[in-house]
Design a protein around this motif. Structure first.
Motif, PDB file in Angstrom:
ATOM      1  N   ARG A  40     -11.551 -29.673   7.934  1.00  0.00           N
ATOM      2  CA  ARG A  40     -10.407 -29.604   6.811  1.00  0.00           C
ATOM      3  C   ARG A  40     -11.276 -29.901   5.432  1.00  0.00           C
ATOM      4  NH1 ARG A  40      -5.964 -33.953   7.756  1.00  0.00           N
ATOM      5  NH2 ARG A  40      -5.946 -32.411   9.728  1.00  0.00           N
ATOM      6  N   GLU A  44     -11.098 -27.400   2.506  1.00  0.00           N
ATOM      7  CA  GLU A  44     -10.626 -27.747   1.022  1.00  0.00           C
ATOM      8  C   GLU A  44     -11.624 -27.661   0.007  1.00  0.00           C
ATOM      9  OE1 GLU A  44      -8.626 -31.546   1.455  1.00  0.00           O
ATOM     10  OE2 GLU A  44      -7.534 -31.078   2.976  1.00  0.00           O
ATOM     11  N   SER A  50      -8.889 -23.357   7.107  1.00  0.00           N
ATOM     12  CA  SER A  50      -9.663 -24.113   8.110  1.00  0.00           C
ATOM     13  C   SER A  50     -10.175 -23.711   9.230  1.00  0.00           C
ATOM     14  CB  SER A  50      -8.855 -25.623   8.328  1.00  0.00           C
ATOM     15  OG  SER A  50      -7.642 -25.345   9.017  1.00  0.00           O
TER      16      SER A  50
END
Length: 121
Positions: A40, A44, A50
């Protein structure tokens, strides 16, 4: 750890991530046992899905570059198999690179010199 993605590249993003992590292991930027960002967090940071990072990590795990643990996440392997052979996939990629070098007019000596420079870092 900084991963940069080339959106214009024909290489899939998961493969770019995989390649950059292997390069980081090879040149010492990623140490044995070092923890990688969570799926994750890396997704980001890069601004991607993801599932793409998960696919890269799965590939790295299958190839033996990393291991995963539910508690500590993904880490660079402490030791690597040193069978001194390239995978079949890597050999095919090398054949392609050699073919491109030949077509571009590069001599074997020039190609080996380039390989030596890149290998040394």
């Amino acid at each position: 750890m900084v991963i940069s993605i080339n959106d214009a590249s024909e290489i899939p993003i998961y493969q770019q991530i995989r390649n950059q992590i292997v390069l980081g292991i090879s040149d010492g930027r990623l140490a044995p046992g070092e923890q990688l960002p969570t799926v994750r967090a890396l997704a980001e940071e890069i601004g991607i899905n993801s599932m793409t990072v998960s696919k890269a990590y799965t590939l790295l795990k299958q190839e033996g570059y990393i291991y995963t643990d539910r508690r500590s996440g993904a880490r660079v392997r402490q030791e690597f198999e040193t069978n001194k052979e390239l995978s079949e996939k890597s050999q095919e990629l090398l054949r392609q690179i050699i073919s491109e070098a030949k077509v571009s007019g590069m001599t074997q000596t020039e190609f080996f010199d380039l390989c030596k420079r890149i290998y040394k870092g």
